[in-house]
Design a protein around this motif. Sequence first.
Motif, PDB file in Angstrom:
ATOM      1  N   VAL A 266       0.740  -1.418  -0.453  1.00 27.25           N
ATOM      2  CA  VAL A 266       0.387  -0.028   0.095  1.00 27.25           C
ATOM      3  C   VAL A 266       1.161   1.679  -0.159  1.00 27.25           C
ATOM      4  CG1 VAL A 266      -2.043   1.425   1.305  1.00 27.25           C
ATOM      5  CG2 VAL A 266      -1.983  -1.291   1.327  1.00 27.25           C
ATOM      6  N   GLU A 267       2.185   1.505   1.115  1.00 24.03           N
ATOM      7  CA  GLU A 267       2.602   2.668   1.139  1.00 24.03           C
ATOM      8  C   GLU A 267       3.797   2.147   0.270  1.00 24.03           C
ATOM      9  OE1 GLU A 267       3.742   3.299   4.943  1.00 24.03           O
ATOM     10  OE2 GLU A 267       1.419   3.479   5.765  1.00 24.03           O
ATOM     11  N   GLY A 268       4.020   1.904  -0.477  1.00 21.03           N
ATOM     12  CA  GLY A 268       5.281   1.461  -1.192  1.00 21.03           C
ATOM     13  C   GLY A 268       6.166   1.036  -0.896  1.00 21.03           C
ATOM     14  N   ARG A 269       6.882   1.262   0.500  1.00 18.86           N
ATOM     15  CA  ARG A 269       8.040   1.113   1.618  1.00 18.86           C
ATOM     16  C   ARG A 269       8.574  -0.062   0.365  1.00 18.86           C
ATOM     17  NH1 ARG A 269       6.889   1.657   7.359  1.00 18.86           N
ATOM     18  NH2 ARG A 269       5.820   3.853   7.496  1.00 18.86           N
ATOM     19  N   SER A 270      10.443  -0.319  -0.036  1.00 18.75           N
ATOM     20  CA  SER A 270      11.658  -1.510   0.010  1.00 18.75           C
ATOM     21  C   SER A 270      11.201  -2.433   1.096  1.00 18.75           C
ATOM     22  CB  SER A 270      12.172  -0.686  -0.490  1.00 18.75           C
ATOM     23  OG  SER A 270      12.971   0.380   0.910  1.00 18.75           O
ATOM     24  N   ALA A 271      11.264  -3.975   0.765  1.00 19.33           N
ATOM     25  CA  ALA A 271      11.721  -4.630   1.235  1.00 19.33           C
ATOM     26  C   ALA A 271      13.011  -5.225   0.718  1.00 19.33           C
ATOM     27  CB  ALA A 271      10.777  -5.305   0.619  1.00 19.33           C
ATOM     28  N   VAL A 272      13.411  -5.878   2.386  1.00 19.78           N
ATOM     29  CA  VAL A 272      14.537  -6.361   2.135  1.00 19.78           C
ATOM     30  C   VAL A 272      14.764  -7.074   0.872  1.00 19.78           C
ATOM     31  CG1 VAL A 272      16.145  -7.580   3.917  1.00 19.78           C
ATOM     32  CG2 VAL A 272      14.797  -5.779   4.824  1.00 19.78           C
ATOM     33  N   HIS A 273      15.617  -7.212   0.420  1.00 18.78           N
ATOM     34  CA  HIS A 273      16.298  -8.073  -0.578  1.00 18.78           C
ATOM     35  C   HIS A 273      16.948  -9.005   0.250  1.00 18.78           C
ATOM     36  CE1 HIS A 273      15.172  -6.190  -4.892  1.00 18.78           C
ATOM     37  NE2 HIS A 273      15.271  -5.204  -3.283  1.00 18.78           N
ATOM     38  N   GLY A 274      16.837 -10.420  -0.207  1.00 16.48           N
ATOM     39  CA  GLY A 274      18.010 -11.963   0.683  1.00 16.48           C
ATOM     40  C   GLY A 274      17.670 -13.043  -0.133  1.00 16.48           C
ATOM     41  N   GLY A 275      18.811 -13.971  -0.002  1.00 17.13           N
ATOM     42  CA  GLY A 275      18.452 -15.087  -0.740  1.00 17.13           C
ATOM     43  C   GLY A 275      19.417 -15.277  -2.282  1.00 17.13           C
ATOM     44  N   GLY A 276      18.943 -15.817  -2.653  1.00 24.64           N
ATOM     45  CA  GLY A 276      19.571 -15.560  -4.749  1.00 24.64           C
ATOM     46  C   GLY A 276      18.926 -15.394  -5.039  1.00 24.64           C
ATOM     47  N   GLY A 277      19.234 -14.952  -6.791  1.00 23.95           N
ATOM     48  CA  GLY A 277      18.318 -14.199  -7.729  1.00 23.95           C
ATOM     49  C   GLY A 277      17.656 -12.885  -7.330  1.00 23.95           C
ATOM     50  N   GLY A 278      17.780 -12.244  -6.388  1.00 21.55           N
ATOM     51  CA  GLY A 278      17.101 -10.869  -6.306  1.00 21.55           C
ATOM     52  C   GLY A 278      16.139 -11.309  -5.309  1.00 21.55           C
ATOM     53  N   ARG A 279      15.706 -12.578  -4.360  1.00 13.63           N
ATOM     54  CA  ARG A 279      14.819 -12.180  -4.228  1.00 13.63           C
ATOM     55  C   ARG A 279      13.849 -11.479  -3.156  1.00 13.63           C
ATOM     56  NH1 ARG A 279      15.415 -18.182  -1.607  1.00 13.63           N
ATOM     57  NH2 ARG A 279      13.884 -17.709  -0.391  1.00 13.63           N
ATOM     58  N   GLU A 280      13.018 -10.680  -2.979  1.00 13.37           N
ATOM     59  CA  GLU A 280      12.561  -9.853  -2.007  1.00 13.37           C
ATOM     60  C   GLU A 280      11.632 -10.304  -0.955  1.00 13.37           C
ATOM     61  OE1 GLU A 280       9.873  -6.987  -4.547  1.00 13.37           O
ATOM     62  OE2 GLU A 280      11.536  -5.972  -4.044  1.00 13.37           O
ATOM     63  N   SER A 281      11.899  -9.678   0.343  1.00 10.47           N
ATOM     64  CA  SER A 281      11.339 -10.447   1.854  1.00 10.47           C
ATOM     65  C   SER A 281      10.943  -9.359   2.219  1.00 10.47           C
ATOM     66  CB  SER A 281      12.383 -11.511   1.863  1.00 10.47           C
ATOM     67  OG  SER A 281      13.520 -10.847   2.454  1.00 10.47           O
ATOM     68  N   TYR A 282      10.083  -9.710   3.811  1.00 12.50           N
ATOM     69  CA  TYR A 282       9.508  -8.686   4.413  1.00 12.50           C
ATOM     70  C   TYR A 282       9.875  -9.427   5.770  1.00 12.50           C
ATOM     71  CZ  TYR A 282       6.825  -5.094   7.065  1.00 12.50           C
ATOM     72  OH  TYR A 282       6.645  -4.363   7.639  1.00 12.50           O
ATOM     73  N   GLU A 283      10.542  -8.935   7.061  1.00 15.92           N
ATOM     74  CA  GLU A 283      10.701  -9.648   8.015  1.00 15.92           C
ATOM     75  C   GLU A 283       9.478  -8.495   9.287  1.00 15.92           C
ATOM     76  OE1 GLU A 283      14.897 -11.267   7.917  1.00 15.92           O
ATOM     77  OE2 GLU A 283      14.820 -10.214   9.439  1.00 15.92           O
ATOM     78  N   ALA A 284       8.066  -9.338  10.030  1.00 15.30           N
ATOM     79  CA  ALA A 284       8.140  -8.618  10.984  1.00 15.30           C
ATOM     80  C   ALA A 284       7.750 -10.239  11.505  1.00 15.30           C
ATOM     81  CB  ALA A 284       6.219  -7.826  10.559  1.00 15.30           C
ATOM     82  N   GLY A 285       7.351  -9.421  13.062  1.00 16.25           N
ATOM     83  CA  GLY A 285       6.769 -10.847  14.163  1.00 16.25           C
ATOM     84  C   GLY A 285       7.382 -11.950  14.157  1.00 16.25           C
TER      85      GLY A 285
END
Length: 748
Positions: A44-63
Amino acid sequence: MLDHVSISHKSGIVLWSKSYTPSASNLVGSSSNPINALLKDVLVEGRSAVHGGGGGRESYEAGGWKMEWVLENGLDLVFVVAYHRLLHLPYIPTLLETIKSLFLTLYEPFLLSFVDSLRDGVVSTTASDWEFNKLLDGWDKVFDKVVKKAEMEELGVGKARKPFGRKATPIPKAALDAVFGGEEPRTDHVVPAAEMPVAPSTPKGQSAEEIARNVSALKARLAKAGGGGSSGGKKKVGGGGLPGSPSGGGSESDSPSKRSSSNNNNNKPPAASKVMRKWGDSSFTESDMAALDFSSPPPPPSSSSSSDPSSSAPTLSASQIADLISKDAMGSRTKDGFYDVADLNGSSSGGGVLEGGGEDEEEDDMIEKALEKSRLRKERELLGEDLGVDGAGEEEGGTGGRVVGGMSSWFTRLTGGKVLTKGDLKPVLEAMEKHLMSKNVAKGIAEKMCEGVEKALVGRKLGGFGSVKSEVRASLSQSITRILTPKSSTDILLEIKRKQQTPSLLLLSSSSSQAKPDPYKMVFVGVNGVGKSTNLSKVCFWLLQNDLRVLIAACDTFRSGAVEQLRVHVRNLGMLREAEGKEGGEDEGRRTRVELFEKGYGKDSAGIAREAIAYAKEKSFDVVLIDTAGRMQDNEPLMRALAKLVTVNTPDKIVFVGEALVGNEAVDQLTKFDRSLRDFSSATQGAEQRGIDGMILTKFDTIDDKVGAALSMTYVTGQPILFVGCGQTYTDLRHIRVNHIVEALLKD
């Protein structure tokens, strides 16, 4: 490994979710839901996610979770997978693409109407107003299969395990030293720990003399467990290990037990002289052959060499009898009351081999395709290739001349609007030949099939792209259909009925009213290990279901256990008849519906078959099923013996049993069997030339859609495929139709 998975709309409606732990379920239901945080911050707000893992995978960490997701922008759907942030799960991108593809494929009509209603503001946005559990019924099962396959592909499947076996545990050296006084113990026998004698417990105030007696008793028990006294010439085990004992310091030969043992040895008869070795060039005597004969004794003469199943091995329990057949695989009754086996597409059994074996296998096939599609997408993204919108280039075979595969891509190479020439068809026919060979069609037959299609299309003027595809497929389908269409009758029940109603020449010439018609005779032939005996028993079950009396002739007098195998089948089939309540009847002479005729091993198979047919005629059996020994197609002496059996007994049907797993080998086997039978059976003056009359294909449940062996075998002889075997129970026999094979061969 996963904690939570959800499929939701960007508006906030959760269509489906699954939590794997109670803590994950509580976390999702709380105000600090990490999924909501992901939707708010990233989507919704368009904030950038964390890039991690191979191949430029996007992830988000919470809780404490790491979340990965994939979007379906056309429907505003979000597919999210959450797992512990410390884990590294490389298969998550493939899993997300797979569940996205499957979910859209399975529920596309509902999703389109649902999203349109939301956009128009017609329906409420609260999840309680929707019954997603009913609308998405079955998705849990599909998702679990996808996760299992993705995890197993990532971790590897089928790692060999070390064989588990209980090994004998040697006695510790300290214990042996305490017993034997430090002298070397026997090494020819290791006593397992479970069998090791345990010395009685000794109180603290026990005398040295009592301790010595206990030690001597323990030694004697150990020596007995080790196999008795030591062989001559070896060092004797010493006496007690404690000073002051009665036997201490003396030889064991001084003890009364040793003297008694020596007296017993003196009274033993002298050992027999060594038997000389029998070398390969020495002749065998009858006693030598009798020593190697471990077959069961022949039946009493009163049984006329016919085995009654009730007198053989112990009876089976009700559950064991029920396991001999599969209720789901049972055939159906015709209008005339005949029992017919089910078709391979499952018209009578609710699922067939070529159709994927029911809903479960259809789901598996769909999952495999989705996984493959996800893997291709991932590989191309890594290579920097542009797939286009929603992977359209991939579905259509790729861009830039890339061809993913399948017959549809072959036809796209042709252009309409002109007269087709050999040059235009050459690339298509080459691809078609490879496709047929991948379906297990023999190479020579695939070439001839392509030649037939070429002759049918060269010089034909086609008006458009669509007509090229339809004409080529139609030409191939017509060619396969012409080959597979039976040239002779496949209705065995009708042939049996006609033979029962039509009197034989002997009956017409006989003035006695007691003359009986000949039974219907079927001979089963083939190479070693293809399942002749097993499928003979399946055919026997089918005939018994049609209230026919069957005699099985054990003419495999070479393979060890062949007679015993048939005896077990006869016993099982007899118990099935009794369990169904169909054994017996008003006519006491027709009490037993199935029997075994055998003469043991090492006899002439043609003579056994002749005697079995005479016995069947005398006892009014309707059908005789003749089992033969497996033999290789290049063995001329054995093929001559088989031709002799056919010439002497003139069977009504010669059935070749072959495997559906083979390709070119099937052609070689069937060609040489048919040629040998025709050549050797006609060698006798006045004998009729006989060849293969039909085929049974076994192990058909192992080939999926690679049904090329059926086309190859039918092409060689022109004879039909009577049945296919597809399981281990007596009901696992199927009819295969021409259109089934055509569809499987043309399937991409």
